[in-house]
Design a protein around this motif. Structure first.
Motif, mmCIF file in Angstrom:
data_model
loop_
_atom_site.group_PDB
_atom_site.id
_atom_site.type_symbol
_atom_site.label_atom_id
_atom_site.label_comp_id
_atom_site.label_asym_id
_atom_site.label_seq_id
_atom_site.Cartn_x
_atom_site.Cartn_y
_atom_site.Cartn_z
ATOM 1 N N LYS A 45 0.833 -1.203 0.000
ATOM 2 C CA LYS A 45 0.000 0.000 0.000
ATOM 3 C C LYS A 45 0.868 1.252 0.000
ATOM 4 C CE LYS A 45 -4.031 2.191 1.961
ATOM 5 N NZ LYS A 45 -5.130 2.102 2.919
ATOM 6 N N ALA A 46 1.960 1.246 0.765
ATOM 7 C CA ALA A 46 2.879 2.387 0.776
ATOM 8 C C ALA A 46 3.488 2.589 -0.610
ATOM 9 C CB ALA A 46 3.970 2.174 1.822
ATOM 10 N N LEU A 47 3.812 1.495 -1.289
ATOM 11 C CA LEU A 47 4.326 1.585 -2.656
ATOM 12 C C LEU A 47 3.270 2.163 -3.594
ATOM 13 C CD1 LEU A 47 6.194 -1.847 -2.891
ATOM 14 C CD2 LEU A 47 7.258 0.411 -3.066
ATOM 15 N N ALA A 48 2.042 1.668 -3.496
ATOM 16 C CA ALA A 48 0.946 2.121 -4.362
ATOM 17 C C ALA A 48 0.639 3.603 -4.147
ATOM 18 C CB ALA A 48 -0.304 1.286 -4.108
ATOM 19 N N LEU A 49 0.764 4.066 -2.906
ATOM 20 C CA LEU A 49 0.513 5.478 -2.595
ATOM 21 C C LEU A 49 1.694 6.378 -2.955
ATOM 22 C CD1 LEU A 49 -1.253 5.086 0.878
ATOM 23 C CD2 LEU A 49 -2.318 5.756 -1.295
ATOM 24 N N GLY A 50 2.815 5.774 -3.364
ATOM 25 C CA GLY A 50 4.000 6.558 -3.707
ATOM 26 C C GLY A 50 4.762 7.073 -2.491
ATOM 27 N N LEU A 51 4.536 6.471 -1.323
ATOM 28 C CA LEU A 51 5.242 6.900 -0.118
ATOM 29 C C LEU A 51 6.696 6.461 -0.132
ATOM 30 C CD1 LEU A 51 2.506 6.031 2.549
ATOM 31 C CD2 LEU A 51 2.989 8.256 1.497
ATOM 32 N N VAL A 52 6.976 5.411 -0.898
ATOM 33 C CA VAL A 52 8.317 4.858 -1.007
ATOM 34 C C VAL A 52 8.423 4.163 -2.364
ATOM 35 C CG1 VAL A 52 7.739 2.642 0.088
ATOM 36 C CG2 VAL A 52 10.050 3.520 0.263
ATOM 37 N N THR A 53 9.629 4.081 -2.890
ATOM 38 C CA THR A 53 9.831 3.351 -4.145
ATOM 39 C C THR A 53 10.256 1.916 -3.836
ATOM 40 O OG1 THR A 53 12.173 3.922 -4.331
ATOM 41 C CG2 THR A 53 10.572 5.462 -5.325
ATOM 42 N N LYS A 54 10.027 1.028 -4.785
ATOM 43 C CA LYS A 54 10.405 -0.369 -4.618
ATOM 44 C C LYS A 54 11.916 -0.480 -4.398
ATOM 45 C CE LYS A 54 9.522 -4.844 -4.950
ATOM 46 N NZ LYS A 54 8.703 -5.557 -3.990
ATOM 47 N N GLU A 55 12.692 0.278 -5.173
ATOM 48 C CA GLU A 55 14.148 0.244 -5.057
ATOM 49 C C GLU A 55 14.602 0.680 -3.668
ATOM 50 O OE1 GLU A 55 12.533 1.983 -7.584
ATOM 51 O OE2 GLU A 55 12.719 0.323 -9.006
ATOM 52 N N ARG A 56 13.999 1.735 -3.161
ATOM 53 C CA ARG A 56 14.358 2.248 -1.832
ATOM 54 C C ARG A 56 13.984 1.231 -0.749
ATOM 55 N NH1 ARG A 56 17.266 5.183 1.563
ATOM 56 N NH2 ARG A 56 16.077 6.326 3.088
ATOM 57 N N LEU A 57 12.810 0.646 -0.897
ATOM 58 C CA LEU A 57 12.346 -0.344 0.078
ATOM 59 C C LEU A 57 13.285 -1.546 0.123
ATOM 60 C CD1 LEU A 57 10.092 -1.365 2.035
ATOM 61 C CD2 LEU A 57 8.996 -2.342 0.023
ATOM 62 N N VAL A 58 13.623 -2.076 -1.035
ATOM 63 C CA VAL A 58 14.479 -3.259 -1.108
ATOM 64 C C VAL A 58 15.897 -2.942 -0.639
ATOM 65 C CG1 VAL A 58 15.536 -4.917 -2.697
ATOM 66 C CG2 VAL A 58 13.103 -4.385 -2.894
ATOM 67 N N SER A 59 16.454 -1.830 -1.112
ATOM 68 C CA SER A 59 17.834 -1.506 -0.741
ATOM 69 C C SER A 59 17.947 -1.185 0.752
ATOM 70 C CB SER A 59 18.373 -0.348 -1.582
ATOM 71 O OG SER A 59 17.701 0.858 -1.287
ATOM 72 N N ARG A 60 16.967 -0.492 1.293
ATOM 73 C CA ARG A 60 17.001 -0.168 2.724
ATOM 74 C C ARG A 60 16.835 -1.436 3.564
ATOM 75 N NH1 ARG A 60 17.042 4.037 6.296
ATOM 76 N NH2 ARG A 60 15.686 3.867 8.114
ATOM 77 N N ALA A 61 15.939 -2.317 3.143
ATOM 78 C CA ALA A 61 15.732 -3.574 3.885
ATOM 79 C C ALA A 61 17.020 -4.384 3.919
ATOM 80 C CB ALA A 61 14.603 -4.381 3.253
ATOM 81 N N ARG A 62 17.680 -4.504 2.779
ATOM 82 C CA ARG A 62 18.943 -5.256 2.729
ATOM 83 C C ARG A 62 20.007 -4.610 3.604
ATOM 84 N NH1 ARG A 62 18.844 -6.052 -3.564
ATOM 85 N NH2 ARG A 62 17.604 -7.944 -3.677
ATOM 86 N N ALA A 63 20.157 -3.304 3.472
ATOM 87 C CA ALA A 63 21.193 -2.599 4.220
ATOM 88 C C ALA A 63 20.949 -2.699 5.723
ATOM 89 C CB ALA A 63 21.246 -1.127 3.787
#
Length: 165
Positions: A45-63
């Motif tokens: 839902k956060a992705l759909a609302l544009g609150l975060v990008t998929k790239e940012r979500l994935v890279s931040r989760a990994r880091a």
């Protein structure tokens, strides 16, 4: 002089304090900074609302997970091998598994259940009333699985202690 059990308790408390501080730091600029901890539906839902990008979500989760793993490993291995100077398989296994087990259930009960599910700290207004905490049944299932996974990890480091002794 501090006894072995008291020292281990202090080390566990330090581990839990550092773990809690690290989780809190991910949300220092608001709960959206910790979106990678949220259930998949809330992330989508956060992705759909544009609150975060998929790239940012994935890279931040990994880091975040990599840094947390390194910090936890350094505290546990440093405590067991440098501070406690664990000798032999059973002592190293017991201390490592004990620290991992306590951290695992602390995360489930204190962080996931009490902090995330019972306070408003993690609420992202744009997500509305969407659940931001995992159901307790899922938390229990995940924590039981992690408790089992920690057995071979602790056993491996117990073997290293045995070889080094």
């Amino acid at each position: 002089m501090i006894g072995e059990k008291q020292m281990l308790l202090i080390e566990i408390l330090v581990l839990l304090a550092v773990f809690t501080a690290f989780v809190w730091l991910t949300t220092l600029h608001g709960p959206l900074g910790g979106i990678h901890w949220y259930p998949k539906a809330a992330q989508e839902k956060a992705l759909a609302l544009g609150l975060v990008t998929k790239e940012r979500l994935v890279s931040r989760a990994r880091a975040v997970r990599c840094v947390l793993l390194l910090i936890v490993a350094a505290i546990i291995l440093g405590s067991v091998f440098l501070v406690n100077r664990a000798v032999g398989w059973s002592i190293a296994f017991g201390q490592i598994y004990g620290m991992l087990f306590v951290m695992n259930w602390y995360d489930a009960i204190v962080v996931d259940y009490l902090w995330v599910a019972k306070t408003g700290y993690w609420h992202i207004p744009e997500l509305g009333d969407m659940p931001i905490a995992k159901p307790w049944s899922l938390i229990l299932k995940e924590r039981i699985m992690m408790s089992l996974l920690y057995i071979p990890i602790a056993a491996l480091f117990g073997c290293i202690a045995f070889i080094m002794s």
